[in-house]
Design a protein around this motif. Structure first.
Motif, mmCIF file in Angstrom:
data_model
loop_
_atom_site.group_PDB
_atom_site.id
_atom_site.type_symbol
_atom_site.label_atom_id
_atom_site.label_comp_id
_atom_site.label_asym_id
_atom_site.label_seq_id
_atom_site.Cartn_x
_atom_site.Cartn_y
_atom_site.Cartn_z
ATOM 1 N N LEU A 115 0.889 -1.171 0.000
ATOM 2 C CA LEU A 115 0.000 0.000 0.000
ATOM 3 C C LEU A 115 0.925 1.219 0.000
ATOM 4 N N VAL A 116 1.065 1.829 -1.175
ATOM 5 C CA VAL A 116 2.003 2.943 -1.340
ATOM 6 C C VAL A 116 1.200 4.224 -1.509
ATOM 7 N N THR A 117 1.426 5.164 -0.589
ATOM 8 C CA THR A 117 0.714 6.440 -0.669
ATOM 9 C C THR A 117 1.718 7.571 -0.889
ATOM 10 N N SER A 118 1.203 8.693 -1.368
ATOM 11 C CA SER A 118 2.004 9.921 -1.450
ATOM 12 C C SER A 118 1.028 11.062 -1.715
ATOM 13 N N VAL A 119 1.526 12.277 -1.587
ATOM 14 C CA VAL A 119 0.671 13.441 -1.843
ATOM 15 C C VAL A 119 0.991 13.957 -3.240
ATOM 16 N N ASN A 120 -0.072 14.187 -4.018
ATOM 17 C CA ASN A 120 0.120 14.754 -5.353
ATOM 18 C C ASN A 120 0.679 16.175 -5.191
ATOM 19 N N PRO A 121 1.895 16.431 -5.714
ATOM 20 C CA PRO A 121 2.516 17.745 -5.488
ATOM 21 C C PRO A 121 1.713 18.890 -6.116
ATOM 22 N N GLU A 122 0.918 18.572 -7.156
ATOM 23 C CA GLU A 122 0.166 19.655 -7.811
ATOM 24 C C GLU A 122 -1.155 19.986 -7.110
#
Ligand code: RP5
Length: 255
Positions: A115-122
């Protein structure tokens, strides 16, 4: 967080391709200790399961299986009950199909999910790395079955690489969940259990990734975490994403 004692039954009315219609089971009729004398589900084990006996599939005769039938719960591994023929019984209760369906093992069939999450930089939105499954077209975590002798962190890294082209190590990742999954392939005697490892990537780590769908993934993408995505995910995968959101202190924005 380990397996909650009761994971929601999500897919009992769904079935994988090739399955006969399930014998109807109401929520209130699911538990094995409740009498249900009319219960008369069809027996189904896919041909390919018999063809792969001795490889990824168990012998047709359950008495030849010499491992204990257990399930992972919040309290650790516990034995599951077996029927009069020695066949293990699905801990989530009656599914409306006997046999093993498409699953090779009697009892639990072990998988791992990254389960890989991240914040969309845009946009600043929380996103999760998902695939579109080749079998159902539903969004899913890019997980897969544990190979014989493989450590769970290896399974998860391998599946992520094969299905998304992303190379990450999960050796020190957090166990988000470990236990049964209410998968559309599950039957009364065979079911999926998974371990979900979570990794939240920094913008720099995310920027270095090149996504490429492979193996049984039709497509791969970063998807905004919201009700639209969660409602269209495979099996209990939406529950796992909700657990990750909790870890990150986030609530889903309405879509
Ligand atoms: C799910 O099935 C698990 O959570 C995992 O994502 C998946 C493993 O099966 P395959 O993708 O290998 O078919 O229940």
């Amino acid at each position: 967080m380990m397996a909650p004692d009761v994971i929601p039954r999500t897919n009992q009315k769904q079935s994988a391709k090739g399955y006969p219609p399930r014998f109807p089971v109401e929520e209130s009729q699911a538990a094995w200790d409740l009498p249900f004398p009319e219960y008369d589900p069809p027996e189904y084990t896919a041909v390919q399961v018999f063809e792969h006996e001795g490889e990824w599939a168990d012998p047709a005769d359950v008495k030849l299986v010499n491992r204990p039938f257990v399930t992972q719960t919040a309290r650790g591994e516990v034995p599951v009950i077996v029927d009069e023929g020695g066949r293990p019984l699905n801990p989530l209760g009656r599914t409306g199909i006997r046999g093993r369906g498409l699953l090779g093992k009697w009892g639990r069939n072990l998988a791992g999910d990254p389960l890989v999450t991240s914040v969309n930089p845009e946009t600043g939105r929380l996103q999760v790395l998902v695939i579109e499954r080749g079998d159902s077209g539903r969004y899913a975590l890019p997980g897969g079955m544990v190979d014989e002798g493989e450590a769970i962190s290896e399974t998860i890294a391998r599946e992520l690489r094969e299905e998304t082209g992303v190379d990450l190590s999960f050796q020190s990742s957090k166990v988000l969940y470990s236990g049964i999954v209410d998968d559309p392939r599950n039957t009364d005697h065979a079911w999926m259990e998974t371990t979900v490892l979570h990794q939240h990537l920094s913008p720099a780590a995310r920027a270095g990734l090149r996504l490429r769908a492979g193996d049984d993934a039709r497509a791969v993408r970063w998807a905004d975490v919201g009700e639209l995505l969660l409602g269209s995910m495979h099996a209990n995968h939406q529950d796992f994403v909700r657990m990750a959101m909790q870890e990150l202190g986030q609530t889903a924005p309405p879509d």
